[in-house]
Every structure is written in C-alpha cells, then in structure tokens.
Design a protein around this motif. Sequence first.
Motif, PDB file in Angstrom:
ATOM      1  N   LEU A  21      19.388  47.766  73.914  1.00 32.60           N
ATOM      2  CA  LEU A  21      19.009  46.758  74.905  1.00 32.60           C
ATOM      3  C   LEU A  21      17.525  46.949  75.194  1.00 32.60           C
ATOM      4  O   LEU A  21      17.081  48.053  75.525  1.00 32.60           O
ATOM      5  N   GLN A  22      16.802  45.856  75.058  1.00 30.42           N
ATOM      6  CA  GLN A  22      15.362  45.933  75.274  1.00 30.42           C
ATOM      7  C   GLN A  22      15.021  45.585  76.718  1.00 30.42           C
ATOM      8  O   GLN A  22      15.666  44.748  77.339  1.00 30.42           O
ATOM      9  N   CYS A  23      13.992  46.233  77.237  1.00 29.61           N
ATOM     10  CA  CYS A  23      13.523  45.966  78.597  1.00 29.61           C
ATOM     11  C   CYS A  23      12.009  46.109  78.634  1.00 29.61           C
ATOM     12  O   CYS A  23      11.466  47.100  78.127  1.00 29.61           O
ATOM     13  N   ALA A  24      11.355  45.140  79.251  1.00 29.40           N
ATOM     14  CA  ALA A  24       9.909  45.199  79.419  1.00 29.40           C
ATOM     15  C   ALA A  24       9.543  44.691  80.814  1.00 29.40           C
ATOM     16  O   ALA A  24      10.167  43.760  81.314  1.00 29.40           O
ATOM     17  N   GLN A  25       8.538  45.336  81.407  1.00 26.68           N
ATOM     18  CA  GLN A  25       8.030  44.869  82.705  1.00 26.68           C
ATOM     19  C   GLN A  25       6.515  44.733  82.625  1.00 26.68           C
ATOM     20  O   GLN A  25       5.843  45.503  81.947  1.00 26.68           O
ATOM     21  N   ASP A  26       6.004  43.736  83.343  1.00 33.92           N
ATOM     22  CA  ASP A  26       4.567  43.461  83.286  1.00 33.92           C
ATOM     23  C   ASP A  26       3.900  43.681  84.637  1.00 33.92           C
ATOM     24  O   ASP A  26       2.848  43.108  84.918  1.00 33.92           O
ATOM     25  N   MET A  27       4.493  44.536  85.475  1.00 36.35           N
ATOM     26  CA  MET A  27       3.955  44.783  86.816  1.00 36.35           C
ATOM     27  C   MET A  27       3.244  46.134  86.898  1.00 36.35           C
ATOM     28  O   MET A  27       2.861  46.564  87.989  1.00 36.35           O
ATOM     29  N   ASN A  28       3.113  46.816  85.763  1.00 40.05           N
ATOM     30  CA  ASN A  28       2.464  48.122  85.714  1.00 40.05           C
ATOM     31  C   ASN A  28       3.174  49.148  86.605  1.00 40.05           C
ATOM     32  O   ASN A  28       2.532  50.012  87.205  1.00 40.05           O
ATOM     33  N   HIS A  29       4.508  49.031  86.678  1.00 37.06           N
ATOM     34  CA  HIS A  29       5.288  49.959  87.482  1.00 37.06           C
ATOM     35  C   HIS A  29       5.501  51.269  86.744  1.00 37.06           C
ATOM     36  O   HIS A  29       5.733  51.288  85.537  1.00 37.06           O
ATOM     37  N   ASN A  30       5.448  52.352  87.501  1.00 34.02           N
ATOM     38  CA  ASN A  30       5.679  53.661  86.897  1.00 34.02           C
ATOM     39  C   ASN A  30       7.159  53.936  86.681  1.00 34.02           C
ATOM     40  O   ASN A  30       7.562  54.498  85.684  1.00 34.02           O
ATOM     41  N   TYR A  31       7.977  53.565  87.684  1.00 28.70           N
ATOM     42  CA  TYR A  31       9.393  53.866  87.615  1.00 28.70           C
ATOM     43  C   TYR A  31      10.151  52.739  86.918  1.00 28.70           C
ATOM     44  O   TYR A  31       9.946  51.571  87.208  1.00 28.70           O
ATOM     45  N   MET A  32      11.039  53.129  86.006  1.00 28.05           N
ATOM     46  CA  MET A  32      11.956  52.161  85.404  1.00 28.05           C
ATOM     47  C   MET A  32      13.357  52.746  85.370  1.00 28.05           C
ATOM     48  O   MET A  32      13.518  53.970  85.322  1.00 28.05           O
ATOM     49  N   TYR A  33      14.350  51.855  85.407  1.00 21.18           N
ATOM     50  CA  TYR A  33      15.743  52.280  85.550  1.00 21.18           C
ATOM     51  C   TYR A  33      16.650  51.428  84.669  1.00 21.18           C
ATOM     52  O   TYR A  33      16.350  50.282  84.383  1.00 21.18           O
ATOM     53  N   TRP A  34      17.771  52.026  84.294  1.00 21.29           N
ATOM     54  CA  TRP A  34      18.875  51.273  83.715  1.00 21.29           C
ATOM     55  C   TRP A  34      20.110  51.513  84.575  1.00 21.29           C
ATOM     56  O   TRP A  34      20.481  52.663  84.847  1.00 21.29           O
ATOM     57  N   TYR A  35      20.720  50.406  85.003  1.00 16.63           N
ATOM     58  CA  TYR A  35      21.962  50.458  85.753  1.00 16.63           C
ATOM     59  C   TYR A  35      23.048  49.720  84.964  1.00 16.63           C
ATOM     60  O   TYR A  35      22.765  48.819  84.188  1.00 16.63           O
ATOM     61  N   ARG A  36      24.281  50.074  85.244  1.00 16.79           N
ATOM     62  CA  ARG A  36      25.405  49.266  84.788  1.00 16.79           C
ATOM     63  C   ARG A  36      26.214  48.823  85.993  1.00 16.79           C
ATOM     64  O   ARG A  36      26.283  49.537  87.016  1.00 16.79           O
ATOM     65  N   GLN A  37      26.785  47.637  85.882  1.00 17.27           N
ATOM     66  CA  GLN A  37      27.569  47.068  86.974  1.00 17.27           C
ATOM     67  C   GLN A  37      28.914  46.645  86.427  1.00 17.27           C
ATOM     68  O   GLN A  37      29.011  45.713  85.630  1.00 17.27           O
ATOM     69  N   ASP A  38      29.961  47.315  86.861  1.00 15.03           N
ATOM     70  CA  ASP A  38      31.316  46.963  86.469  1.00 15.03           C
ATOM     71  C   ASP A  38      31.911  46.024  87.519  1.00 15.03           C
ATOM     72  O   ASP A  38      31.491  46.038  88.680  1.00 15.03           O
TER      73      ASP A  38
END
Lengths: 114, 115
Positions: A21-38
């Motif tokens: 799964l690809q993820c990209a952010q353009d806000m220059n944020h340091n923190y990134m996360y992956w969550y799952r929602q059941d």
Amino acid sequence: NAGVTQTPKFRILKIGQSMTLQCAQDMNHNYMYWYRQDPGMGLKLIYYSVGAGITDKGEVPNGYNVSRSTTEDFPLRLELAAPSQTSVYFCASSQDRGGRNTIYFGEGSWLTVV
Amino acid sequence: AQSVTQLDSQVPVFEEAPVELRCNYSSSVSVYLFWYVQYPNQGLQLLLKYLSGSTLVKGINGFEAEFNKSQTSFHLRKPSVHISDTAEYFCAVSDGGTNAGKSTFGDGTTLTVKP
C-alpha cells in the motif's frame, strides 16, 4: 490540497499473496502512521515513523512491514496475506513530536483477502 | 497507558434535535483530547481538540466539547443536528510523555440523523 494520498483504494488479494500500500504526504510532516480499521472498531496502529529512516511498531505489527526512505513516502507491505488482514487501512501524518498535533488521514484503502 | 471509551456505539436522533456523544478517557499524565469525524468511505478529519486553557472547545460544523478533568470525560455536543451530520465520530487521546506522537482512538460512535 493533496494532503495524504493512498493507493490503491480497493484491492482483493488471495491468501499468501503480497502487496504494498502506497502512501505519500505533501505537508512536510515528520510523523507518519499506518492504522487499520475493522468493522465497528476503532483505529489500531500498525507502524509509525518519526522521520526518514526511522520506523517503529505499533499495537498490531505482525504480518506487516514498512520503510521510510523519504519524508514524503511511507509504504506498507503485506507479506503472505491472510484473511485476518481484511480491513480498511489508513495512512496518516502529523507535523511534529508531541501529542498536541492534529493527525491528517488519507481516504483509506479497502483490502479483502480471500 | 492511555485508553478511551466511547459509551455509545450508535446514536440515532431526529433532525434539529440536540445530541451528545460521550467519551471517557484514562491516562496517567496530562492529556490532549480530540474528536474526529469520518464520513462514509472517507478518512477521518478533525472536528475539534482540547490542548489546554478553556474547558469548552468549539469546533467545525457547530460542534463543541467540554473537558471535565474530575470525571475524565470529553463529551461532544451539538444543539441542533442536520442530516449531513450522519457519520462515525471518534474520540482520541494523546499525551506529551513517552507516547508523544501516538494517539489512542475509541471504537467510534455512529450518529444517524433521521428526517
């Protein structure tokens, strides 16, 4: 305003297959996360990253891997897909260390493992 | 460790009625509290947050929440709901300690507004 972008939006996998799964952010944020929602449940943290080259496990990391080679990108790899990984996956980011920051979410990736 | 309990899994209300979505939290340190909304087939977006100062926090779309430290609660309210408020609402808690940068989410409350 792109924000956090995830691809693909929908995917069906067979048991034992792998995918990213690809993820990209353009806000220059340091923190990134992956969550799952059941269904009927809240968000469970899979992995997070505090900056390029640094990743750490969340609550439910088994069966997943991540990498963070750049500030912008944070892909999630599923190895040997299992039915228990059927879920909605959200990538997210926040500006800085400290719990004060708003978390910005992507629109989600719906994954079904059959 | 921090935790969040959303006391109602589903809240049905009629349009123009008031609504309260309840959230209790536990944490051993000072906390920051958030409400996020998730519209169908979308990601979560911030409604409002409490960081410090006034315990009554106002957010987008006419929502507000009150931080009550003695009752460890952060209930979300709206005096008059619209059909468009139908969504899933998540309460979240984070702190500035060892868990800095990681939020804990409740299981969500489904708000259904009926005409």
